[in-house]
Design an enzyme around this catalytic site. Structure first.
Site, mmCIF file in Angstrom:
data_model
loop_
_atom_site.group_PDB
_atom_site.id
_atom_site.type_symbol
_atom_site.label_atom_id
_atom_site.label_comp_id
_atom_site.label_asym_id
_atom_site.label_seq_id
_atom_site.Cartn_x
_atom_site.Cartn_y
_atom_site.Cartn_z
ATOM 1 N N THR A 142 0.972 -1.213 0.113
ATOM 2 C CA THR A 142 0.077 -0.039 -0.040
ATOM 3 C C THR A 142 0.924 1.229 0.158
ATOM 4 O O THR A 142 2.075 1.153 0.289
ATOM 5 C CB THR A 142 -0.738 0.035 1.097
ATOM 6 O OG1 THR A 142 -0.183 -0.238 2.396
ATOM 7 C CG2 THR A 142 -2.079 -0.985 1.118
ATOM 8 N N ASP A 143 0.050 2.580 -0.125
ATOM 9 C CA ASP A 143 0.882 3.677 -0.273
ATOM 10 C C ASP A 143 0.704 4.448 1.057
ATOM 11 O O ASP A 143 0.584 5.872 1.073
ATOM 12 C CB ASP A 143 0.269 4.535 -1.279
ATOM 13 C CG ASP A 143 0.004 3.919 -2.742
ATOM 14 O OD1 ASP A 143 1.130 3.265 -3.094
ATOM 15 O OD2 ASP A 143 -1.001 3.905 -3.097
ATOM 16 N N SER B 74 1.267 8.885 5.189
ATOM 17 C CA SER B 74 0.845 8.656 3.350
ATOM 18 C C SER B 74 1.932 8.965 2.784
ATOM 19 O O SER B 74 2.538 9.921 2.756
ATOM 20 C CB SER B 74 -0.325 9.989 3.433
ATOM 21 O OG SER B 74 -0.744 9.980 2.041
ATOM 22 N N ARG B 75 2.032 7.976 2.106
ATOM 23 C CA ARG B 75 3.169 8.000 1.051
ATOM 24 C C ARG B 75 3.029 9.098 -0.275
ATOM 25 O O ARG B 75 3.831 9.414 -0.887
ATOM 26 C CB ARG B 75 3.580 6.930 0.532
ATOM 27 C CG ARG B 75 4.188 5.797 1.551
ATOM 28 C CD ARG B 75 5.006 4.818 1.207
ATOM 29 N NE ARG B 75 5.216 3.847 2.514
ATOM 30 C CZ ARG B 75 4.572 2.786 2.957
ATOM 31 N NH1 ARG B 75 3.640 2.404 2.104
ATOM 32 N NH2 ARG B 75 4.942 2.273 4.085
ATOM 33 N N VAL B 76 1.777 9.466 -0.269
ATOM 34 C CA VAL B 76 1.445 10.273 -1.285
ATOM 35 C C VAL B 76 1.690 11.868 -0.690
ATOM 36 O O VAL B 76 1.957 12.818 -1.693
ATOM 37 C CB VAL B 76 0.044 10.232 -1.896
ATOM 38 C CG1 VAL B 76 -0.560 11.552 -2.787
ATOM 39 C CG2 VAL B 76 -0.274 8.904 -2.654
#
Length: 520
Positions: free
Chosen positions: A346-347, A372-374
């Site tokens: 997941t991101d 949150s990698r975004v």
């Protein structure tokens, strides 16, 4: 009817008659147990092909052996017995898709189970599909608002992202997912009513795997009461279903979501939960006598979830599918087998902490372990302006609070940091099924940033924030609309915000400056 018409019809029937031999690939059931049937004689069956059992039950070929085929049976297995004849179909399993499913509850095969009559679905999609490639994808840059202030301001989710919700049993994981679905429905109603041609509604799919029927009914009731069911598809594979249905349900939900994505729409899918999904798959594989690995899970358990979650994407020139998988931990152990697998796919993850939940912090989001990698790419500018420093301040607060509980003397600066951190924690407390629109979140956080809650008692912070939102909803609808449309705070909007918040502050009871907040 004239003789000529009768003769013409007879001639037509004779012309359609096929008198040549038809080849059928058939086999016989050798053993049936726990949703799995072992079949002899299916020589030409393909992997993942549908096979048809007596009585109309459907199976999927998973094990292709030299002398026998292992299949999982979807539906009622009680009528099947040894020696029954089985036929191949030459087709992959497909489920109905489209807007006709919105507002409905369906099983893992897409059959309605809500008693509202048959579905009017015109299309079907295969349950198993290859995920979009790198070239077809577009970077995540559009926000998907959950309505939960702690998440939207610090751990933002974007359209096309895969964000894991992880935590122990009973920490509010499902509540976060349901709040997000309710918030999409509220945004949809406002956006569609406005007639804005650029507005893109988000349709939701909720996949319930291995849950009690009572819990699924409670979820449906919550969505119905909030007016969100009309924008939602429920795929139910409860604990009473056989493991095959629980195994296939998330893939069926993903296929329904892909229809929206490929038809230039946005969809959100919740998998609740993938821990039970992995257990159902383990059960199937043990009966199929597949070699077991760590914790008796089969060797392809990582691929089980990666091929599911990779189907969530934002496609260039099309729509998006956002995935919120849920995973249950045991005693907060995020380093266990299934949690680490899904974290790596997941991101980012939203980690819910049992201690925070028990202390009354709801939602119990752990800022230190959530990410949150975004990042802020999925945030509107207004939220960045008012919440950019919050995550750092909260992390500092947790660190200082750990030291402060030893009872040592604290300097004024440390006391101020603890005081501010305590207020932020209070501000982020939010009841379930009550998502806050993004413009009201901006107003609430702006007031925190400017110190409007600093003179209040700690327990009065959350009620004061609710009162502020109520004041703006009643008297400042135009300003809220302006913030929502512009999505950023310029000098003119900030001036209006200050005037309005000062007006609200004047209506509040006066309070003396409180003592420093307690350390813990």
């Amino acid at each position: 009817m004239s003789d000529t018409n009768v003769i013409a019809q007879i001639e037509q029937q004779i012309a359609q008659l096929q008198n040549k031999a038809v080849k059928k690939n058939t086999g016989t059931i050798r053993a049936v147990a726990d949703g799995v049937a072992t079949i002899d004689g299916l020589s030409d069956v393909m992997y993942n092909e549908m096979v048809r059992f007596p009585g109309g039950a459907i199976g999927i070929a998973l094990n292709l052996g030299e002398t026998e085929v292992g299949t999982i049976v979807l539906g009622d297995i009680s009528q099947l017995k040894e020696g029954d004849e089985v036929q191949t179909t030459g087709r992959l399993l497909s489920v109905p898709v489209g807007k006709a499913l919105l507002g409905r509850v369906v099983d893992a095969l897409g059959n309605p189970v809500d008693g509202k009559g048959p579905l009017d679905a015109r299309e079907t999609y295969p349950v198993e599909r290859i995920a979009p490639g790198i070239i077809a994808r577009k970077s995540v840059s559009q926000a998907l608002f959950t309505g939960i202030m702690a998440i939207d301001s610090m751990i933002p989710i974007g359209r096309g992202q895969r964000e894991l919700i992880i935590g122990d049993r009973g920490t509010g994981k499902t509540a976060i997912a349901i709040d997000t679905i309710i918030n999409q429905a509220k945004i949809n109603k406002i956006g569609l009513a406005s007639g804005d041609p650029k507005f893109r509604p988000v349709y939701s799919i909720y996949v319930a795997v291995g849950q009690k029927n009572s819990n699924i009914v409670r979820t449906i009731s919550t969505l119905e009461a909030a007016g969100a069911l009309e924008y939602t598809i429920i795929v139910a594979a409860p604990a009473a279903d056989n493991p095959a249905n629980q195994y296939i349900a998330p893939y069926a939900g993903a296929a329904m979501g892909e229809w929206f994505m490929e038809n230039d729409m946005d969809a959100l899918i919740v998998y609740d939960d993938l821990s039970k999904h992995a257990v159902a798959y383990r059960q199937i594989c043990l009966i199929l006598k597949r070699p077991s690995g760590r914790e008796a899970y089969p060797g392809d358990v990582f691929y089980l979830h990666s091929r599911l979650l990779e189907r969530a994407a934002r496609l260039a020139g099309k729509g998006s599918l956002t995935a919120l998988p849920i995973v249950e931990t045991q005693a907060g152990d995020v380093s266990a087998y299934i949690p680490t697998n899904i974290i790596s796919i997941t991101d980012g993850q939203i980690f819910l902490e049992t201690d925070l939940f028990n202390q009354g912090t709801r939602p119990a989001v752990s800022v230190g372990l959530s990410v949150s990698r975004v990042g802020s790419a999925a945030q509107i500018k207004a939220t960045k302006q008012v919440g950019g420093k919050l995550k750092g301040e909260l992390a500092q607060f947790r660190e200082l609070a750990a030291f402060a509980q030893f009872g040592s003397d604290l300097d004024a600066r440390t006391k101020a940091q603890l005081d501010r951190g305590s207020r932020i924690v209070e501000l982020f407390k939010q009841p379930a099924a009550a998502p806050i629109p993004i413009e009201q979140q901006v107003v609430t956080l702006w007031a925190m940033q400017k110190g409007y809650y600093d003179d209040l008692e700690l327990k009065a912070v959350a009620p004061a924030a609710a009162s502020l939102r109520q004041f703006f909803t009643a008297r400042q609808t135009a300003l809220l609309e302006e913030i929502r449309i512009q999505a950023k705070l310029d000098d003119a909007i900030e001036a209006k915000l200050k005037t309005a918040t000062d007006e609200w502050k004047a209506t509040q009871p006066k309070a003396g400056k409180p003592a420093a907040a307690p350390a813990a």
